[in-house]
Design a protein around this motif. Structure first.
Motif, short mmCIF file in Angstrom:
data_model
loop_
_atom_site.label_atom_id
_atom_site.label_comp_id
_atom_site.label_asym_id
_atom_site.label_seq_id
_atom_site.Cartn_x
_atom_site.Cartn_y
_atom_site.Cartn_z
N MET A 1 41.34 33.96 39.56
CA MET A 1 41.42 33.44 40.92
C MET A 1 40.07 32.87 41.34
SD MET A 1 41.86 35.72 44.29
CE MET A 1 40.81 35.28 45.64
N ILE A 2 40.08 31.71 41.95
CA ILE A 2 38.86 31.14 42.52
C ILE A 2 38.81 31.55 43.97
CG2 ILE A 2 37.68 29.00 43.13
CD1 ILE A 2 38.87 27.72 40.69
N SER A 3 37.74 32.25 44.35
CA SER A 3 37.68 32.83 45.68
C SER A 3 37.01 31.93 46.69
CB SER A 3 36.95 34.17 45.62
OG SER A 3 35.62 33.96 45.23
N ARG A 4 36.65 30.74 46.31
CA ARG A 4 36.08 29.81 47.27
C ARG A 4 36.56 28.43 46.88
NH1 ARG A 4 35.98 28.33 51.22
NH2 ARG A 4 34.40 27.22 52.36
N PRO A 5 37.19 27.69 47.78
CA PRO A 5 37.72 26.39 47.42
C PRO A 5 36.65 25.44 46.94
CG PRO A 5 37.77 26.72 49.80
CD PRO A 5 37.39 28.02 49.19
N ASN B 1 41.73 38.38 51.22
CA ASN B 1 43.00 38.05 50.59
C ASN B 1 44.22 38.53 51.37
OD1 ASN B 1 41.55 36.86 48.56
ND2 ASN B 1 41.78 38.54 47.11
N ILE B 2 44.05 39.55 52.23
CA ILE B 2 45.20 40.00 53.02
C ILE B 2 45.55 38.99 54.10
CG2 ILE B 2 44.61 42.42 52.57
CD1 ILE B 2 43.75 42.62 55.52
N ILE C 1 31.61 31.76 36.30
CA ILE C 1 32.89 31.88 35.61
C ILE C 1 33.18 33.36 35.40
CG2 ILE C 1 32.75 29.61 34.55
CD1 ILE C 1 31.85 30.93 31.96
N GLU C 2 34.42 33.69 35.16
CA GLU C 2 34.84 35.09 35.15
C GLU C 2 34.04 35.95 34.17
OE1 GLU C 2 38.92 37.77 34.54
OE2 GLU C 2 39.04 35.60 34.90
N SER C 3 33.71 35.39 33.02
CA SER C 3 33.02 36.17 31.99
C SER C 3 31.57 36.48 32.35
CB SER C 3 33.06 35.43 30.65
OG SER C 3 32.38 34.19 30.75
N GLU C 4 31.04 35.84 33.41
CA GLU C 4 29.63 36.05 33.76
C GLU C 4 29.39 37.21 34.71
OE1 GLU C 4 27.37 31.83 33.56
OE2 GLU C 4 28.89 31.95 35.14
N LEU C 5 30.46 37.80 35.27
CA LEU C 5 30.27 38.92 36.19
C LEU C 5 31.34 39.97 35.91
CD1 LEU C 5 28.55 39.99 38.52
CD2 LEU C 5 30.21 39.00 40.11
N ASP C 6 30.96 40.99 35.16
CA ASP C 6 31.88 42.06 34.80
C ASP C 6 32.37 42.78 36.05
OD1 ASP C 6 31.36 41.42 32.18
OD2 ASP C 6 30.00 43.11 31.83
N GLY C 7 33.66 42.99 36.12
CA GLY C 7 34.26 43.72 37.22
C GLY C 7 34.77 42.87 38.35
N ALA C 8 34.42 41.57 38.36
CA ALA C 8 34.91 40.70 39.44
C ALA C 8 36.38 40.35 39.24
CB ALA C 8 34.06 39.44 39.53
N GLY C 9 36.73 39.97 38.02
CA GLY C 9 38.12 39.60 37.75
C GLY C 9 38.48 38.21 38.19
N TYR C 10 37.52 37.38 38.49
CA TYR C 10 37.78 36.01 38.90
C TYR C 10 36.54 35.17 38.62
CZ TYR C 10 34.97 37.18 43.02
OH TYR C 10 33.95 37.56 43.86
N PRO D 1 34.72 40.39 49.52
CA PRO D 1 35.99 40.15 50.22
C PRO D 1 37.09 39.60 49.33
CG PRO D 1 34.38 38.47 50.80
CD PRO D 1 33.65 39.50 50.00
N ALA D 2 36.75 39.12 48.12
CA ALA D 2 37.77 38.63 47.19
C ALA D 2 38.42 39.81 46.48
CB ALA D 2 37.15 37.67 46.19
N SER D 3 39.05 40.67 47.27
CA SER D 3 39.67 41.88 46.78
C SER D 3 41.08 41.98 47.38
CB SER D 3 38.85 43.11 47.20
OG SER D 3 37.53 43.01 46.70
N PRO D 4 41.99 42.69 46.70
CA PRO D 4 43.39 42.68 47.15
C PRO D 4 43.63 43.38 48.47
CG PRO D 4 43.11 44.15 45.27
CD PRO D 4 41.84 43.38 45.41
N ASP D 5 42.77 44.35 48.83
CA ASP D 5 42.95 45.07 50.10
C ASP D 5 41.60 45.64 50.52
OD1 ASP D 5 42.57 47.44 48.52
OD2 ASP D 5 44.72 47.50 48.12
N ASN D 6 41.55 46.18 51.72
CA ASN D 6 40.28 46.68 52.25
C ASN D 6 39.67 47.82 51.42
OD1 ASN D 6 40.54 44.79 54.27
ND2 ASN D 6 40.96 46.26 55.90
N PRO D 7 40.45 48.82 51.00
CA PRO D 7 39.83 49.92 50.25
C PRO D 7 39.17 49.48 48.95
CG PRO D 7 41.97 50.60 51.09
CD PRO D 7 41.86 49.12 51.33
N SER D 8 39.63 48.38 48.36
CA SER D 8 39.09 47.94 47.06
C SER D 8 37.92 46.96 47.20
CB SER D 8 40.20 47.31 46.22
OG SER D 8 40.73 46.16 46.85
N VAL D 9 37.43 46.73 48.41
CA VAL D 9 36.38 45.73 48.64
C VAL D 9 35.04 46.14 48.01
CG1 VAL D 9 34.91 44.81 50.50
CG2 VAL D 9 37.40 44.59 50.64
#
Length: 462
Positions: free
Chosen positions: A1-5, A256-257, A367-376, A399-407
């Motif tokens: 996922m790209i978190s910034r257009p 993302n919510i 790119i995704e491979s440059e930041l472990d744990g981001a997933g995007y 903030p590029a997380s699926p919900d508030n607890p996972s931020v």
């Protein structure tokens, strides 16, 4: 996922400086003391290796300097320049509504500021009070190292409001003179390899109000970060510093919510990283919109304050919420809050800010491979740095997380400092693109603690 257009320039290409080595922090300024209205002189202390310089006008002597056309410098706890008597009237046609209106105006122009090191780009930021029916135009005119001046460029048409009584908040496209131009919110030298550099600049603010009004729009802080960073894909590694083992308590909000909410303000989700980050830090300092402020938000939506931040940072020309100065100006609309856009020279700067209790909002692309744990991967994304682990890894509210607890995330130190501070990068296809070069927003109270004041002044912020 790209978190910034990708439509927003992730950061304008950092300078292809001839100087080598890491950038250093902007020079410190002398303490302004506890009585802001006294505005003691705070001379710049130039350093030979300064490649990032933040300079502002914010004290009573600052506002008494420069050129006044219908404005007046005011002292008190928060000195500023205010519309006192109109210098004249001007007609403005809003390009986004086609509404044409005549406005009273007054103008203040700063003294010319000579840069310690000529710059390849500049980002201005401002803190202002624009009551109902008022707005401001912020402009820059620079001089080139080879001689000659730029035109007066508009850096923003800004208002805290969003009603029919004011123009739409907007950047201004299509500005340039063949040597420099404005890209959304940033002044850039067009050809850093062959062109001149920015040697000095003046900032100008024009305050507007409706004809016959007695409203008094006021600017409290007007400043700019100018830089000329080296062209580099990798920055030197650093060891953990004084911020290691410290984590600040910052609310967690997911962008993302909000996916699909308010398409007129770019529709939430990946487009709202900047206002979501801004809202987290504003609330860290104990400020938030009132219930009356939020009455317009659909009651079915969670975290309506994030929707509010998106609406009131929205740039109608850019068609998004990622305008850096607009986010800072929004933060400064809250009581006794200050905000600037600047660059940090190293992760040590961020650690000193965290150690002093100041979280920061950072801009990075990877790119995704440059930041472990981001997933995007992202062409440009804002997140908040809220602390460091004992080992020096970065604790970020992303903030590029699926919900508030996972931020809340912990990102590897070496990876994170490189994706934030580099000025060049490659995308997944190997194409060379610009990096963010340490861009950050800093929000802080009007009366910082002595420790906070010290670290801010080390970054040139007084």
């Amino acid at each position: 996922m790209i978190s910034r257009p990708a439509k927003r320039r992730t950061v304008l290409a950092a300078a292809l400086a001839t100087a080598a080595g890491a950038a250093a922090p902007a020079a410190a300024r002398t303490d302004r003391g506890t009585a802001a209205e006294r505005g003691h002189a705070r001379p710049h202390r130039p350093r030979k290796d300064d490649l990032i310089e933040y300079h502002d006008w914010s004290s009573l002597p600052d506002w008494e300097s420069g050129t006044h056309e219908g404005t007046r410098a005011e002292g008190g706890r928060r000195p500023g320049v205010v519309l006192a008597e109109p210098a004249g009237t001007v007609e403005y046609k809003d390009p986004h509504t086609s509404k044409k209106a005549t406005w009273e105006y007054a103008r203040w122009t700063s003294p010319r500021h000579e840069l310690t090191v000529p710059a390849g780009e500049l980002v201005a930021s401002w803190n202002a009070d624009t009551p109902a029916g008022t707005w401001a135009r912020i402009e820059i005119r620079g001089s080139y190292t080879g001689g000659g001046d730029t035109p007066w460029y508009t850096l923003g048409i800004w208002t805290a409001g969003d009603g029919d009584d004011v123009p739409r908040r907007t950047s201004v496209p299509g500005q340039g003179d063949g040597k420099s131009s404005i890209s959304t919110d940033t002044f850039v030298i067009d050809d850093l390899a062959a062109g001149p550099r920015l040697a000095s600049y003046e900032l100008r603010v024009t305050l507007h109000r409706a004809e016959g009004s007695d409203a008094a729009p006021t600017v409290w802080r007007l400043g700019a970060m100018a830089s000329d960073l080296p062209d580099r894909f990798e920055v030197p590694a650093t060891e953990p510093g004084p911020g290691a083992g410290k984590e600040l308590k910052v609310p967690r909000y997911s962008q993302n919510i909000h996916e699909g909410q308010y398409p007129e303000y770019d529709g939430g989700g990946e487009a709202w990283c900047s206002p979501t980050s801004s809202q987290m830090i504003i609330e860290h300092w104990g400020r938030k919109p009132t219930p009356e402020d939020l009455a317009w938000v659909n009651p079915d939506y969670a975290d309506p304050q994030v929707c509010h931040a998106a609406r009131f940072t929205f740039d109608y020309d850019y068609e998004g919420c990622g305008n850096w100065p607009f986010n800072a100006a929004y933060a400064a609309t809250y009581e006794d809050m200050q905000a600037v856009v600047t660059r940090c020279a190293s992760l040590a700067d961020a650690e000193r800010l965290i150690a002093a209790g100041i979280p920061l909002i950072t801009s990075q692309s990877f790119i995704e491979s440059e930041l472990d744990g981001a997933g995007y991967g992202t062409a440009g994304h804002l997140m908040t740095v809220i602390g460091f682990t004992e080992d020096g890894d970065v604790i970020a509210n992303d903030p590029a997380s699926p919900d508030n607890p996972s931020v809340r995330h912990v990102y590897p130190r070496r990876q994170w400092e490189n994706i934030w501070l580099r000025t060049k990068r490659k995308d997944a296809d190997g194409k060379v693109l610009s990096g963010t070069g340490g861009v950050c927003y800093l929000y802080f109270p009007l009366d910082p603690t002595p420790q906070q004041r010290t670290v801010l002044e080390s970054l040139g912020i007084r």
